[in-house]
Design a protein around this motif. Structure first.
Motif, PDB file in Angstrom:
ATOM      1  N   THR A 194       9.862   0.798   1.822  1.00 33.80           N
ATOM      2  CA  THR A 194       8.436   1.159   1.755  1.00 33.80           C
ATOM      3  C   THR A 194       7.980   1.290   0.303  1.00 33.80           C
ATOM      4  O   THR A 194       6.930   0.774  -0.092  1.00 33.80           O
ATOM      5  N   GLY A 195       8.781   1.993  -0.507  1.00 34.94           N
ATOM      6  CA  GLY A 195       8.422   2.174  -1.904  1.00 34.94           C
ATOM      7  C   GLY A 195       8.507   0.886  -2.710  1.00 34.94           C
ATOM      8  O   GLY A 195       7.662   0.623  -3.565  1.00 34.94           O
ATOM      9  N   VAL A 196       9.524   0.074  -2.424  1.00 38.22           N
ATOM     10  CA  VAL A 196       9.714  -1.181  -3.161  1.00 38.22           C
ATOM     11  C   VAL A 196       8.507  -2.091  -2.972  1.00 38.22           C
ATOM     12  O   VAL A 196       7.958  -2.640  -3.938  1.00 38.22           O
TER      13      VAL A 196
ATOM     14  N   MET B 216       5.553  -1.229  -2.064  1.00 40.06           N
ATOM     15  CA  MET B 216       4.356  -0.582  -2.573  1.00 40.06           C
ATOM     16  C   MET B 216       4.261  -0.685  -4.101  1.00 40.06           C
ATOM     17  O   MET B 216       3.209  -1.008  -4.655  1.00 40.06           O
ATOM     18  N   VAL B 217       5.379  -0.386  -4.787  1.00 45.43           N
ATOM     19  CA  VAL B 217       5.385  -0.471  -6.251  1.00 45.43           C
ATOM     20  C   VAL B 217       5.208  -1.927  -6.689  1.00 45.43           C
ATOM     21  O   VAL B 217       4.495  -2.228  -7.653  1.00 45.43           O
TER      22      VAL B 217
END
Lengths: 212, 212
Positions: free
Chosen positions: B162-164, B166-167
């Motif tokens: 999710t973070g990958v 998003m960033v």
């Protein structure tokens, strides 16, 4: 002097009130009337300091960045190995996300702006740069293995931290964010620690690489 | 039959048009007029199928979940080790985030709803459950080490993915998301692969644990 102190107290009350309203409602649902009520100041006092909701949101984000930066600088100044500082910074930020209304509001406002109108890369880039420098230093100190690319590691730490706090927010309202940050580091350490480095319990209390 | 085909084609055009508008503008900025223009259908046809913008957003999210689920089931049915399936699912989802307008729109709508009004835990919980089952199986197959907790690993994979993405979205508009997913797996594998398992190039092309 007394007047200046009073103005500063009013400003702090406004930013605190704005943080609690933005954290709970998000940017688009927040109103200046709610902020003046939450801050305990008149609308006149509010408008004297801030012309618009956008001004207020920027002030909250600036204050969030100041809090996070101050905490980060305090950790960077400690007499600790770089790898320990990397973990300590994530723990600190995790605690601030739970305990500091200004940080909670700031990350919500940044995510809103990032995801839905105007990407805000600066906070990510700042944090990646700090982690990259620490990862480089951690390799020099012999704690991080020679095969680890500091750029890749820094990017992955920031991305996975971002996702960890976000998924924790969706699933538990961030109740388990501290625990999830520890799990994240257990997995990371298992992959990046130098094979010759035996991480003792004194390296950083609570820190244990996950056994594969 | 011909009428039914035409109704289905109109429906597909509407969902495709809605996806492109939601992906570009987000929920609150999107209008039904933009959707009817993007879909190439009259407003009358649009209102015949959908009563409101919310209805339309739900239809896009449902279609996204169908696409992701179909792709996931196809991977689960392959004759591959569970650990390889875990990687393949992340790669597939990453490609869909880049190439499928409905998936792009769906994740944006889900993030908007999650972060800003009503948390939507279901997609995260579904995906964590699938990864948890695969991690358990990967341990039985001797590819994932016995010390790895399948729950913790599943939670961390979903959070870091999710973070990958998003960033990557904030920093490069997802241009480097495929590369970042590979880096994510290189770090994960370095920490979780069973010490007795030598991952050969035939295990999954392109897959290499990062050396510590």
């Amino acid at each position: 002097m007394v007047l200046q102190d009073r103005a500063r107290a009013t400003l702090e009350a406004i930013i605190g009130g704005a943080a609690s309203v933005f954290a709970a409602q998000g940017y688009s649902n927040a109103s200046l009337a709610q902020v003046s009520a939450a801050a305990g100041v008149t609308k006149g006092a509010l408008y004297f300091h801030f012309k618009s909701k956008e001004d207020l949101a920027r002030a909250v984000i600036d204050e969030q960045r100041r809090i996070v930066r101050t905490g980060g600088e305090e950790i960077l100044a400690r007499d600790r190995p770089a790898l320990a500082k990397m973990v300590l910074m994530c723990r600190m930020y995790g605690r601030q996300l739970v305990n500091e209304p200004v940080v909670k509001a700031g990350i919500r406002l940044t995510l809103e702006a990032s995801a839905f109108s105007d990407p805000v890369p600066q906070p990510y880039e700042d944090w990646i740069a700090v982690m990259q420098a620490l990862a480089e230093r951690g390799k020099q100190e012999g704690h991080i293995g020679p095969g680890v690319d500091p750029d890749d590691l820094a990017g992955f730490i920031v991305a996975s931290f971002t996702g960890v706090q976000m998924v924790s927010d969706v699933l538990t309202g961030r109740k388990d964010v501290i625990q999830r940050i520890e799990e994240m580091w257990a997995f990371l350490l298992a992959g990046i620690v130098h094979e010759d480095f035996q991480m003792g319990a004194d390296f950083l209390p609570g820190l244990v690489p996950a056994a594969a």
